[in-house]
Design a protein around this motif. Structure first.
Motif, PDB file in Angstrom:
ATOM      1  N   LEU A  36       0.855  -1.190   0.000  1.00  0.00           N
ATOM      2  CA  LEU A  36       0.000   0.000   0.000  1.00  0.00           C
ATOM      3  C   LEU A  36       0.890   1.238   0.000  1.00  0.00           C
ATOM      4  O   LEU A  36       1.760   1.379   0.852  1.00  0.00           O
ATOM      5  CB  LEU A  36      -0.889  -0.010   1.243  1.00  0.00           C
ATOM      6  CG  LEU A  36      -1.886   1.134   1.348  1.00  0.00           C
ATOM      7  CD1 LEU A  36      -3.045   0.928   0.402  1.00  0.00           C
ATOM      8  CD2 LEU A  36      -2.408   1.261   2.767  1.00  0.00           C
ATOM      9  N   CYS A  53     -10.452   0.909   7.901  1.00  0.00           N
ATOM     10  CA  CYS A  53      -9.421  -0.128   8.006  1.00  0.00           C
ATOM     11  C   CYS A  53      -9.825  -1.266   8.949  1.00  0.00           C
ATOM     12  O   CYS A  53     -10.030  -1.048  10.135  1.00  0.00           O
ATOM     13  CB  CYS A  53      -8.115   0.492   8.480  1.00  0.00           C
ATOM     14  SG  CYS A  53      -6.824  -0.723   8.636  1.00  0.00           S
ATOM     15  N   PRO A  54      -9.958  -2.492   8.440  1.00  0.00           N
ATOM     16  CA  PRO A  54     -10.347  -3.591   9.308  1.00  0.00           C
ATOM     17  C   PRO A  54      -9.216  -4.054  10.237  1.00  0.00           C
ATOM     18  O   PRO A  54      -9.460  -4.738  11.216  1.00  0.00           O
ATOM     19  CB  PRO A  54     -10.723  -4.698   8.329  1.00  0.00           C
ATOM     20  CG  PRO A  54     -10.002  -4.393   7.088  1.00  0.00           C
ATOM     21  CD  PRO A  54      -9.799  -2.918   7.046  1.00  0.00           C
ATOM     22  N   ALA A  55      -7.994  -3.675   9.905  1.00  0.00           N
ATOM     23  CA  ALA A  55      -6.862  -4.177  10.689  1.00  0.00           C
ATOM     24  C   ALA A  55      -6.370  -3.155  11.709  1.00  0.00           C
ATOM     25  O   ALA A  55      -5.448  -3.436  12.463  1.00  0.00           O
ATOM     26  CB  ALA A  55      -5.726  -4.565   9.755  1.00  0.00           C
ATOM     27  N   ILE A  58      -4.260   2.146  10.551  1.00  0.00           N
ATOM     28  CA  ILE A  58      -4.138   3.593  10.354  1.00  0.00           C
ATOM     29  C   ILE A  58      -4.672   4.338  11.578  1.00  0.00           C
ATOM     30  O   ILE A  58      -5.701   3.972  12.136  1.00  0.00           O
ATOM     31  CB  ILE A  58      -4.932   4.039   9.103  1.00  0.00           C
ATOM     32  CG1 ILE A  58      -4.397   3.327   7.863  1.00  0.00           C
ATOM     33  CG2 ILE A  58      -4.851   5.547   8.914  1.00  0.00           C
ATOM     34  CD1 ILE A  58      -5.138   3.650   6.598  1.00  0.00           C
ATOM     35  N   TYR A  69       0.733   5.153  10.119  1.00  0.00           N
ATOM     36  CA  TYR A  69       0.369   3.976   9.334  1.00  0.00           C
ATOM     37  C   TYR A  69       1.353   2.853   9.677  1.00  0.00           C
ATOM     38  O   TYR A  69       2.561   3.029   9.585  1.00  0.00           O
ATOM     39  CB  TYR A  69       0.413   4.308   7.834  1.00  0.00           C
ATOM     40  CG  TYR A  69       0.400   3.100   6.939  1.00  0.00           C
ATOM     41  CD1 TYR A  69      -0.671   2.207   6.978  1.00  0.00           C
ATOM     42  CD2 TYR A  69       1.445   2.825   6.064  1.00  0.00           C
ATOM     43  CE1 TYR A  69      -0.686   1.095   6.165  1.00  0.00           C
ATOM     44  CE2 TYR A  69       1.440   1.707   5.247  1.00  0.00           C
ATOM     45  CZ  TYR A  69       0.366   0.842   5.304  1.00  0.00           C
ATOM     46  OH  TYR A  69       0.360  -0.263   4.512  1.00  0.00           O
ATOM     47  N   CYS A  74      -1.090  -3.891   8.403  1.00  0.00           N
ATOM     48  CA  CYS A  74      -1.905  -3.752   7.186  1.00  0.00           C
ATOM     49  C   CYS A  74      -2.018  -5.085   6.466  1.00  0.00           C
ATOM     50  O   CYS A  74      -1.031  -5.786   6.281  1.00  0.00           O
ATOM     51  CB  CYS A  74      -1.257  -2.716   6.286  1.00  0.00           C
ATOM     52  SG  CYS A  74      -2.040  -2.564   4.686  1.00  0.00           S
ATOM     53  N   ILE A  75      -3.252  -5.435   6.079  1.00  0.00           N
ATOM     54  CA  ILE A  75      -3.448  -6.696   5.363  1.00  0.00           C
ATOM     55  C   ILE A  75      -3.624  -6.442   3.870  1.00  0.00           C
ATOM     56  O   ILE A  75      -4.032  -7.336   3.129  1.00  0.00           O
ATOM     57  CB  ILE A  75      -4.655  -7.457   5.938  1.00  0.00           C
ATOM     58  CG1 ILE A  75      -5.885  -6.550   6.006  1.00  0.00           C
ATOM     59  CG2 ILE A  75      -4.348  -8.002   7.317  1.00  0.00           C
ATOM     60  CD1 ILE A  75      -7.161  -7.262   6.384  1.00  0.00           C
ATOM     61  N   VAL A  76      -3.353  -5.235   3.445  1.00  0.00           N
ATOM     62  CA  VAL A  76      -3.458  -4.812   2.039  1.00  0.00           C
ATOM     63  C   VAL A  76      -4.801  -5.222   1.429  1.00  0.00           C
ATOM     64  O   VAL A  76      -4.854  -5.814   0.344  1.00  0.00           O
ATOM     65  CB  VAL A  76      -2.279  -5.334   1.183  1.00  0.00           C
ATOM     66  CG1 VAL A  76      -2.067  -4.448  -0.029  1.00  0.00           C
ATOM     67  CG2 VAL A  76      -0.997  -5.369   1.969  1.00  0.00           C
ATOM     68  N   CYS A  77      -5.864  -4.904   2.172  1.00  0.00           N
ATOM     69  CA  CYS A  77      -7.184  -5.290   1.693  1.00  0.00           C
ATOM     70  C   CYS A  77      -7.725  -4.304   0.675  1.00  0.00           C
ATOM     71  O   CYS A  77      -8.566  -4.645  -0.148  1.00  0.00           O
ATOM     72  CB  CYS A  77      -8.147  -5.403   2.855  1.00  0.00           C
ATOM     73  SG  CYS A  77      -8.382  -3.847   3.701  1.00  0.00           S
ATOM     74  N   GLY A  78      -7.249  -3.077   0.753  1.00  0.00           N
ATOM     75  CA  GLY A  78      -7.699  -2.083  -0.222  1.00  0.00           C
ATOM     76  C   GLY A  78      -8.957  -1.343   0.180  1.00  0.00           C
ATOM     77  O   GLY A  78      -9.508  -0.578  -0.607  1.00  0.00           O
ATOM     78  N   ASN A  79      -9.420  -1.546   1.403  1.00  0.00           N
ATOM     79  CA  ASN A  79     -10.650  -0.871   1.827  1.00  0.00           C
ATOM     80  C   ASN A  79     -10.424   0.635   1.950  1.00  0.00           C
ATOM     81  O   ASN A  79     -11.300   1.427   1.637  1.00  0.00           O
ATOM     82  CB  ASN A  79     -11.111  -1.459   3.163  1.00  0.00           C
ATOM     83  CG  ASN A  79     -12.616  -1.439   3.291  1.00  0.00           C
ATOM     84  OD1 ASN A  79     -13.323  -1.349   2.300  1.00  0.00           O
ATOM     85  ND2 ASN A  79     -13.095  -1.505   4.510  1.00  0.00           N
ATOM     86  N   CYS A  80      -9.234   1.016   2.415  1.00  0.00           N
ATOM     87  CA  CYS A  80      -8.943   2.447   2.562  1.00  0.00           C
ATOM     88  C   CYS A  80      -8.838   3.117   1.195  1.00  0.00           C
ATOM     89  O   CYS A  80      -9.212   4.276   1.037  1.00  0.00           O
ATOM     90  CB  CYS A  80      -7.651   2.642   3.347  1.00  0.00           C
ATOM     91  SG  CYS A  80      -6.261   1.750   2.664  1.00  0.00           S
TER      92      CYS A  80
HETATM   93  S1  SF4 Z   1      -5.112  -1.750   2.930  1.00  0.00           S
HETATM   94 FE1  SF4 Z   1      -6.647  -2.470   4.388  1.00  0.00          FE
HETATM   95  S2  SF4 Z   1      -5.477  -3.042   6.185  1.00  0.00           S
HETATM   96 FE2  SF4 Z   1      -4.116  -1.807   4.932  1.00  0.00          FE
HETATM   97  S3  SF4 Z   1      -4.352   0.250   5.739  1.00  0.00           S
HETATM   98 FE3  SF4 Z   1      -5.806   0.036   4.038  1.00  0.00          FE
HETATM   99  S4  SF4 Z   1      -7.706  -0.589   5.000  1.00  0.00           S
HETATM  100 FE4  SF4 Z   1      -6.071  -0.941   6.508  1.00  0.00          FE
END
Ligand code: SF4
Ligand code: SF4
Lengths: 120, 359
Positions: A36, A53-55, A58, A69, A74-80
């Protein structure tokens, strides 16, 4: 066991399927969620990414002008990436390199209004 | 009276990839009783999901299980979509089906490899896992995640499959199918494999019904049960047959898994061929109110989700019943009477997934 003989012989005379890592690293897939990246200059300190962010990677502290950060939570989910109104984030397909020390990234940020006030 | 001894099997055991403990009461080499001890992998996921908001829960749901992860997120999203009263676009539904079948494919290959490893057939284990790696590559190319795809979103999917990708999937699926024939022939016809699996861990059809077996365990006991047969969503638009075996033993369960691999490959091929055009995501707004129950077919069997919302940002209740939870009572029925040396194979033959059972 005899049923496997043909396969075993084929394996014996074919190239290994494993890669000679790290001399030959894997080419990442285009869609791969590797690392990310954050362009902090675009940030308006709205906190939407922190909520998304689920993890819990941030932490946005507008009062203290801090943006934290933690790339290792970070699980690199891409939600952010989807949540950010100013498109600060980008996900690259390269995986993060191993490090010796895990450090949280900290930036100093100012809200856009304050920034505007300061520059005017 | 013969003296009996209690032998703890697990939580750490070479054949177990997850912490399950079975206290085996043995007389000589014969198992006479089994007492399970669960709870080593409890993570409090259901409670955690009640503290998170509904979007972040997708990622939580996906991590209920590390193998059948995509179908968990699909089921969760389907629950929320029903509560919100929205429908995901047909293209998204088909991409979900492709992702789900890829998940099933890699899970079944994992099972077949582990089973071979369970009775010491290392070479066969490697063959299956080598091919499984290509399925994982396909998953990564589609979604960006090797195992945890992270592709499902409320109202659709996050990544589309373009023309090139569709062609690549069909080509790769064809090759995987071709390359899978020799190891599958080996696991189904090999003398050593048959010696270790035929007649081991018997679960009759009546017992399967009585103890509530699901998925491949039930199908290997002659029950034609599969949630996909209900034809919900995209499964109503593709043709497939359910694999049923009558052997009721570990061999029949292996055969169900082995033959289902080809069903999944065929489903992926069909779904790519029928991929409708259009949007992949429906926009939505609002909060969830009400309750819903959904079932889906995981690689290991039927899974059930219960979601209740009361109009808050978070959920009021989130409950998951995973397939291995349903398959543990049948396992306890299979074990008594078997030889101690057969316990690993019988345990693996139900394809246990303890992390998701304990959540
Ligand atoms: S990619 Fe997912 S886990 Fe990583 S900072 Fe963004 S929301 Fe959080
Ligand atoms: S969502 Fe974007 S703009 Fe808002 S705080 Fe996060 S990075 Fe900054």
């Amino acid at each position: 066991m005899p049923g496997m003989l043909g396969q075993v012989l084929r394996n014996l005379f074919s190239r290994p399927v494993t890669r000679n890592y790290p001399a030959e690293p894997k080419t990442p897939f285009r869609a791969a969620r590797g690392t990310l990246m954050l362009d902090i200059d675009k940030c308006i300190v709205c906190g939407a990414c922190e909520k998304a962010c689920p993890a819990g990677a941030i932490e946005v502290k507008p009062k203290e002008h801090l943006y934290k950060y933690d790339p290792y939570s970070c699980i690199v989910c891409g939600n952010c990436v989807e949540a950010c109104p100013t498109h600060c984030f980008d996900i690259t397909s390269e995986w993060r390199k191993p490090v010796e020390k895990m450090e949280t990234m900290v930036w100093e940020v100012t809200r856009s209004k304050e920034r505007a006030r300061r520059t005017s | 009276m013969r003296a009996s001894t209690v032998v703890p099997f697990g939580p750490q055991h070479p054949v177990l990839i997850e912490p399950l403990q079975l206290k085996l009461v043995v007389e000589d080499e014969k198992v006479v009783d089994v007492v399970p001890a669960l709870g080593y992998g409890h993570r409090g996921l259901e409670k955690g999901a009640e503290l998170n908001d509904i979007v972040r829960n997708i990622f939580m749901a996906e991590r209920v299980c590390g193998i059948c992860s995509f179908i968990h997120s699909w089921c969760y999203c389907a629950c929320i979509e029903e509560l919100l009263g929205i429908q995901s676009p047909p293209r998204a539904e088909f991409i979900r089906l492709i992702s789900a079948e890829l998940t099933r494919l890699h899970s079944h290959l994992l099972f077949l490899g582990l089973l071979a490893d369970g009775f010491g057939f290392e070479s066969l284990f490697m063959q299956f896992w080598r091919i499984r790696e290509r399925v994982l590559d396909l998953m990564e190319a589609i979604s960006g995640g090797r195992v945890i795809m992270g592709n499902c979103a409320i109202g659709g999917v996050r990544k589309d499959i373009d023309q090139d990708m569709a062609r690549a999937i069909v080509k790769e699926v064809g090759e995987i199918g071709r390359d899978l024939r020799p190891p599958i022939k080996a696991i189904l016809e090999d003398y050593t494999v048959k010696q270790r699996t035929v007649g081991k861990g018997i679960l009759t059809k009546e017992e399967a019904v009585k103890f509530g077996a699901v998925g491949p365990v039930a199908r290997a006991s002659g029950l034609r049960t599969d949630v996909r047969l209900l034809g919900e969503g995209p499964y109503g638009e593709v043709d497939f047959s359910v694999v049923v075996e009558d052997g009721c033993d570990a061999y029949a369960r292996t055969a169900v898994h082995a033959r289902e691999v080809f069903v999944s490959l065929d489903l992926i091929r069909q779904a790519v061929g029928k991929l409708p055009s259009g949007e992949i995501r429906t926009k939505w707004k609002g909060r969830v109110r009400g309750e819903v129950i959904k079932r889906m077919e995981q690689p290991r069997g039927e899974m059930m989700y219960y979601v209740r919302g009361n109009g808050n940002r978070t959920l009021e209740r989130f409950k998951v019943r995973t397939p291995t939870f349903a398959n543990l009572p049948p396992l306890l029925k299979m074990l008594p009477g078997c030889e101690l040396a057969d316990v690993p194979v019988i345990v693996i033959s139900i394809d246990p997934c303890i992390a998701c059972t304990e959540r």
